[in-house]
Design an enzyme around this catalytic site. Structure first.
Site, PDB file in Angstrom:
ATOM      1  N   VAL A 144      15.661  22.916   0.058  1.00  0.00           N
ATOM      2  CA  VAL A 144      15.582  20.898   0.119  1.00  0.00           C
ATOM      3  C   VAL A 144      14.506  20.715  -1.154  1.00  0.00           C
ATOM      4  O   VAL A 144      15.020  19.961  -2.191  1.00  0.00           O
ATOM      5  CB  VAL A 144      15.040  20.718   0.495  1.00  0.00           C
ATOM      6  CG1 VAL A 144      14.503  19.421   0.980  1.00  0.00           C
ATOM      7  CG2 VAL A 144      15.406  20.956   2.746  1.00  0.00           C
TER       8      VAL A 144
ATOM      9  N   ASP B 191       6.851  26.607  -7.334  1.00  0.00           N
ATOM     10  CA  ASP B 191       7.036  27.148  -6.025  1.00  0.00           C
ATOM     11  C   ASP B 191       5.997  28.699  -6.717  1.00  0.00           C
ATOM     12  O   ASP B 191       6.270  28.772  -7.809  1.00  0.00           O
ATOM     13  CB  ASP B 191       8.347  27.442  -6.487  1.00  0.00           C
ATOM     14  CG  ASP B 191       9.298  28.134  -4.968  1.00  0.00           C
ATOM     15  OD1 ASP B 191       9.556  27.531  -4.228  1.00  0.00           O
ATOM     16  OD2 ASP B 191       8.747  29.619  -4.598  1.00  0.00           O
TER      17      ASP B 191
ATOM     18  N   ARG C 156      23.473  17.609   4.401  1.00  0.00           N
ATOM     19  CA  ARG C 156      24.043  19.202   5.033  1.00  0.00           C
ATOM     20  C   ARG C 156      24.133  19.763   3.727  1.00  0.00           C
ATOM     21  O   ARG C 156      24.877  19.216   2.378  1.00  0.00           O
ATOM     22  CB  ARG C 156      25.863  17.911   5.504  1.00  0.00           C
ATOM     23  CG  ARG C 156      25.202  17.367   6.489  1.00  0.00           C
ATOM     24  CD  ARG C 156      26.451  16.833   7.050  1.00  0.00           C
ATOM     25  NE  ARG C 156      26.779  15.670   5.169  1.00  0.00           N
ATOM     26  CZ  ARG C 156      28.216  15.652   5.388  1.00  0.00           C
ATOM     27  NH1 ARG C 156      29.222  15.579   6.275  1.00  0.00           N
ATOM     28  NH2 ARG C 156      28.287  14.367   4.464  1.00  0.00           N
TER      29      ARG C 156
ATOM     30  N   LYS D 136      13.767  13.697  12.780  1.00  0.00           N
ATOM     31  CA  LYS D 136      14.318  14.801  12.239  1.00  0.00           C
ATOM     32  C   LYS D 136      15.127  16.009  13.268  1.00  0.00           C
ATOM     33  O   LYS D 136      16.082  16.538  13.420  1.00  0.00           O
ATOM     34  CB  LYS D 136      13.917  15.568  11.458  1.00  0.00           C
ATOM     35  CG  LYS D 136      14.380  16.857  10.707  1.00  0.00           C
ATOM     36  CD  LYS D 136      15.979  16.051   9.490  1.00  0.00           C
ATOM     37  CE  LYS D 136      16.384  17.852   9.353  1.00  0.00           C
ATOM     38  NZ  LYS D 136      15.488  18.721   8.255  1.00  0.00           N
TER      39      LYS D 136
ATOM     40  N   PHE E  63      31.591  16.610  14.067  1.00  0.00           N
ATOM     41  CA  PHE E  63      30.715  17.523  14.344  1.00  0.00           C
ATOM     42  C   PHE E  63      31.291  18.384  16.098  1.00  0.00           C
ATOM     43  O   PHE E  63      31.129  18.079  16.971  1.00  0.00           O
ATOM     44  CB  PHE E  63      29.078  17.534  14.961  1.00  0.00           C
ATOM     45  CG  PHE E  63      28.607  18.389  13.821  1.00  0.00           C
ATOM     46  CD1 PHE E  63      28.009  19.089  12.811  1.00  0.00           C
ATOM     47  CD2 PHE E  63      27.852  16.667  12.882  1.00  0.00           C
ATOM     48  CE1 PHE E  63      27.677  19.165  12.184  1.00  0.00           C
ATOM     49  CE2 PHE E  63      27.204  16.820  11.487  1.00  0.00           C
ATOM     50  CZ  PHE E  63      27.373  17.799  11.267  1.00  0.00           C
TER      51      PHE E  63
ATOM     52  N   GLY F 204      24.923  27.684  12.572  1.00  0.00           N
ATOM     53  CA  GLY F 204      24.086  28.702  12.555  1.00  0.00           C
ATOM     54  C   GLY F 204      23.608  28.075  11.356  1.00  0.00           C
ATOM     55  O   GLY F 204      23.010  26.907  11.090  1.00  0.00           O
TER      56      GLY F 204
ATOM     57  N   CYS G 230      18.591  25.161   9.547  1.00  0.00           N
ATOM     58  CA  CYS G 230      18.260  24.431  10.149  1.00  0.00           C
ATOM     59  C   CYS G 230      18.262  24.096  11.206  1.00  0.00           C
ATOM     60  O   CYS G 230      17.288  23.903  12.487  1.00  0.00           O
ATOM     61  CB  CYS G 230      18.861  22.502  10.081  1.00  0.00           C
ATOM     62  SG  CYS G 230      18.243  22.291   7.844  1.00  0.00           S
TER      63      CYS G 230
END
Length: 434
Positions: free
Chosen positions: A11, A30, A151, A204, A249, A257, A260
């Site tokens: 993300v 990071d 996605r 979400k 979907f 899987g 998320c």
């Protein structure tokens, strides 16, 4: 604007690259120094369709930087996005330890007018809890919620042409900053949903859990189709063309899987339980999806005369979906584990997921190979577990000459039955009568 992303995983990295494309000056931070080293060498640590183009462009325009240090640069940032992981605890609840670790570190460096934006998927009331946590430490930063809906495999397009941009705020200052950040997209027609912090956080979880429910539902319809001789593809089409439902979907397969859906539906189920509400639907979806890989292996066993011991199985596909290298919670990996438990020998290939699969799971009876042709050689059955277009384009005539037994079990329903059957294969799909 000057923007920082804390967490350069999927993300954070995709969002950071694309924010720089919108014209913002972006720093991706990071703790993983090896990852940052790669990025500074212009090497993307993930595969995502079209991302490399925007990554290169951002670096050439000098609007994208990578670091592992919380330093003075943070003092110039106008908004800092938290994009760290929120993995599941054993209870199903989201683990927010990485979020609070990031909050602790940035609070020592950012200026008082900087907006903290929570993009990680967090339970409702997390932003309010973070605000109170900061106040207890003597800080009064504004905190906003801005969940992501990217996605994997389609993230670049989803960022550029979103169905909606959701922001949760509790004051005008926060709203104005986020409006400014997303102005290039809203000026292009993207719809902005402005709501309170708690609702934004829940959107979400609700979105992902509803989509997971659609997948579980169509998979159960596929089970029925196999029993009574109905056609799952036409059933999905006939249901999905209803505008109230939609076709997305509704593709039957081995289950959902990724990073998320499994995590988020567990978390939402836990949230509902913690509020003393009975969650029958979500629990059924979780159970249905958990059982899906073993059901697929039972189907394979039935088609191979029940006894799988000693069979050589070719598995095409390791990622949880096409267009990504992500194998987290992949149904393909779970199916392989089930096959191995039944005494099979498995050879597996994936166009993008080999490296991550090798890091994730090893077994003495599992061999990862670098081509579909090699995997299919001398196999007793070919199992398609991921919907890569590369598998549709394979030379099936050549593969027919190499296999021991010409059986294809297509768990993604991507091949044309008449084409492979005319070659001589016995071809089976999900949702077709056995």
């Amino acid at each position: 604007m000057n923007i920082t992303f804390i967490g350069s995983g999927y993300v954070g990295l995709v969002s950071g690259v694309m924010m720089s494309y919108l014209g913002h000056n972006v720093t991706c931070l990071d703790n993983d120094e090896a990852k940052i080293s790669k990025l500074n060498k212009r090497i993307l640590p993930i595969y995502e369709t079209k991302l490399d183009k925007y990554f290169t462009q951002a670096l050439e325009h000098e609007r994208l930087k990578f670091t592992s240090f919380y330093n003075e640069e943070l003092k110039n940032t106008e908004a800092v996005f938290i994009t760290v992981g929120t993995p599941s605890k054993a209870s199903g609840e989201a683990d927010l330890s990485y979020v609070y670790e990031a909050i602790d570190k940035i609070s020592l460096h950012i200026n008082k007018d900087c907006l903290i934006v929570i993009k990680s998927t967090v339970p409702p009331n997390s932003c309010n809890n973070i605000i109170n946590y900061l106040k207890e430490k003597g800080f009064s930063f504004n905190v906003a919620s801005n969940p992501e809906f990217l996605r994997e495999g389609n993230a670049v397009e989803d960022f550029l042409y979103p169905d909606r941009i959701v922001i949760g705020v509790n004051n005008k200052e926060s709203e104005d900053i986020l409006r400014k950040i997303y102005m290039p997209l809203t000026d292009n027609g993207a719809e902005l949903v402005i709501t309170d912090l708690v609702t934004a956080e829940l959107i979400k979880y609700g979105s992902n859990s509803f989509l997971a429910t659609k997948i579980a539902f169509i998979n159960e319809m596929a089970n029925l189709c196999e029993k009574i001789g109905a056609d799952i593809k036409n059933l999905s089409k006939g249901i999905g063309l209803d505008k109230r439902i939609g076709t997305a979907f509704l593709n039957a397969g081995p289950g959902f899987g990724g990073s998320c859906f499994p995590k988020d539906i567990l978390a939402l189920n836990s949230i509902i339980k913690n509020n003393y509400i009975d969650s029958k639907i979500l629990e059924a979806v979780i159970r249905s999806n958990k059982e899906r890989p073993s059901l697929m292996v039972d189907k394979i066993a039935t088609l191979l005369d029940e006894d799988l011991k000693g069979k050589n199985i070719a598995v095409l596909g390791l990622t949880y979906k096409a267009g990504t290298d992500d194998v987290r919670a992949s149904p393909a990996i779970e199916i392989i584990k089930n096959l191995l438990d039944k005494g099979t020998y498995v050879k597996a290939f994936d166009p993008m997921g080999l490296e991550n699969s090798q890091k994730t799971f090893q077994n003495e009876n599992l061999l990862y190979l670098d081509s579909a042709i090699k995997v299919c050689d001398s196999s007793d059955a070919i199992i398609i577990t991921t919907e890569w277009s590369e598998f549709q384009a394979l030379d099936w005539q050549k593969i027919y000459s190499l296999v021991k037994t010409p059986i294809i079990i297509d768990l993604r329903n991507i091949l044309k039955a008449d084409e492979v059957e005319s070659i001589g294969f016995r071809y089976y799909t999900v949702g077709s009568k056995i």
